[in-house]
Design an enzyme around this catalytic site. Structure first.
Site, PDB file in Angstrom:
ATOM      1  N   HIS A   1      -5.675   3.100   0.165  1.00  0.00           N
ATOM      2  CA  HIS A   1      -4.538   2.263  -0.219  1.00  0.00           C
ATOM      3  C   HIS A   1      -3.260   2.946   0.268  1.00  0.00           C
ATOM      4  CE1 HIS A   1      -1.558   0.163  -2.604  1.00  0.00           C
ATOM      5  NE2 HIS A   1      -2.443  -0.800  -2.751  1.00  0.00           N
ATOM      6  N   GLU A  59      -3.077  -4.640   4.452  1.00  0.00           N
ATOM      7  CA  GLU A  59      -1.977  -4.646   3.496  1.00  0.00           C
ATOM      8  C   GLU A  59      -0.720  -4.093   4.155  1.00  0.00           C
ATOM      9  OE1 GLU A  59      -3.498  -4.866  -0.782  1.00  0.00           O
ATOM     10  OE2 GLU A  59      -3.083  -2.792  -0.319  1.00  0.00           O
TER      11      GLU A  59
HETATM   12  O1  LIG Z   1      -1.362  -3.250  -2.963  1.00  0.00           O
HETATM   13  C1  LIG Z   1      -1.746  -4.323  -3.348  1.00  0.00           C
HETATM   14  C2  LIG Z   1      -3.064  -4.455  -3.941  1.00  0.00           C
HETATM   15  O2  LIG Z   1      -3.688  -3.225  -3.940  1.00  0.00           O
HETATM   16  C3  LIG Z   1      -0.933  -5.525  -3.261  1.00  0.00           C
HETATM   17  O3  LIG Z   1      -0.037  -5.494  -4.304  1.00  0.00           O
HETATM   18  P1  LIG Z   1       0.883  -6.784  -4.585  1.00  0.00           P
HETATM   19  O4  LIG Z   1      -0.031  -7.960  -4.644  1.00  0.00           O
HETATM   20  O5  LIG Z   1       1.565  -6.478  -5.889  1.00  0.00           O
HETATM   21  O6  LIG Z   1       1.857  -6.868  -3.432  1.00  0.00           O
END
Ligand SMILES: O=C(CO)COP(=O)(O)O
Length: 230
Positions: free
Chosen positions: A74, A146
């Protein structure tokens, strides 16, 4: 309380759902989720299978709580805990070797995007994992794109921006195992909400979401899960 609400709303299985919780809540969540179709996962896993690494949570410990998934890499782990591509790859490998599915997170920062480096950055992050897996293990992972600038900020990649990166990631997977590449789930994460989930999830290579903030409100999480069914 959050889990009870999500459980109640998920009574009819709408899509594949896993809840990835902080390690101290695994026992409670395992008990709460028993007999449901909701899978359990962790937010991290140790790069070491065993040994004296005080504070680390080994994959065998996750298995004690029937975890089927472990998030690795992450952006917050990479940014605040100095996790390198190689360390993330080792975590992914430990999970795969144990039969736990790693959810491998990749994503570029805003400055990397503005410098036109998005594909290079996410490609490098994914390649590090592919380098330690056998071709036959490629379909044992989930990938999550992400964009760092979209996490928790309310800013979302447009569906086309996300799709473009997902396509590039699938091509990278295909370089290791073309048949598996088509099967690997590539999730989008970064301010996915009920009001943008349908159009994001409609894109050809966006197979699901990795939900942060919106998962803390059961109604929003359930609405996103419903959008995934459409
Ligand atoms: O990092 C995330 C999930 O691990 C995404 O977070 P958000 O949906 O709050 O932007």
């Amino acid at each position: 309380a959050l889990l009870a609400e999500i459980k109640a709303g998920m009574a009819s299985a709408v899509c594949d759902v896993a809840l990835c919780v902080p390690a101290p809540y695994l026992a409670q969540c395992q008990a709460e989720l028993a007999g449901t179709a909701i899978a359990l996962g962790s937010q991290d896993v140790s790069a070491h299978a065993a040994g004296a690494y005080t504070g680390e949570v080994a994959v065998s410990m996750l298995q004690d709580f029937a975890c089927r998934y472990a998030i690795v890499g992450h952006s917050e782990r990479r940014a605040y805990h100095g996790e390198t591509d190689e360390a993330v790859a080792q975590k992914a490998l430990r999970a795969v070797q144990a039969g736990v599915t790693p959810i491998v997170c990749v994503g570029e920062t805003l400055s990397e995007r503005e410098a036109g480096q998005t594909d290079a950055v996410v490609g490098r992050q994914l390649q590090a994992v592919l380098d330690v897996l056998d071709a036959a293990q490629v379909d044992k992972m989930v990938v999550a794109y992400e964009p760092v600038w979209a996490i928790g900020t309310g800013k979302t990649a447009t569906p086309q921006m996300a799709q473009d990166v997902h396509l590039a990631l699938r091509a990278k997977l295909a370089g290791k195992n073309s048949a598996a590449a088509a099967e690997v789930k590539i999730l989008y994460g970064g301010s996915m909400k009920p009001d943008n989930a349908v159009e994001l999830l409609a894109m050809a290579d966006i197979d699901g979401g990795l939900i942060g903030g919106a998962a803390l409100k059961a109604a929003d999480f359930l609405a996103i899960a419903a959008a995934a069914r459409q």
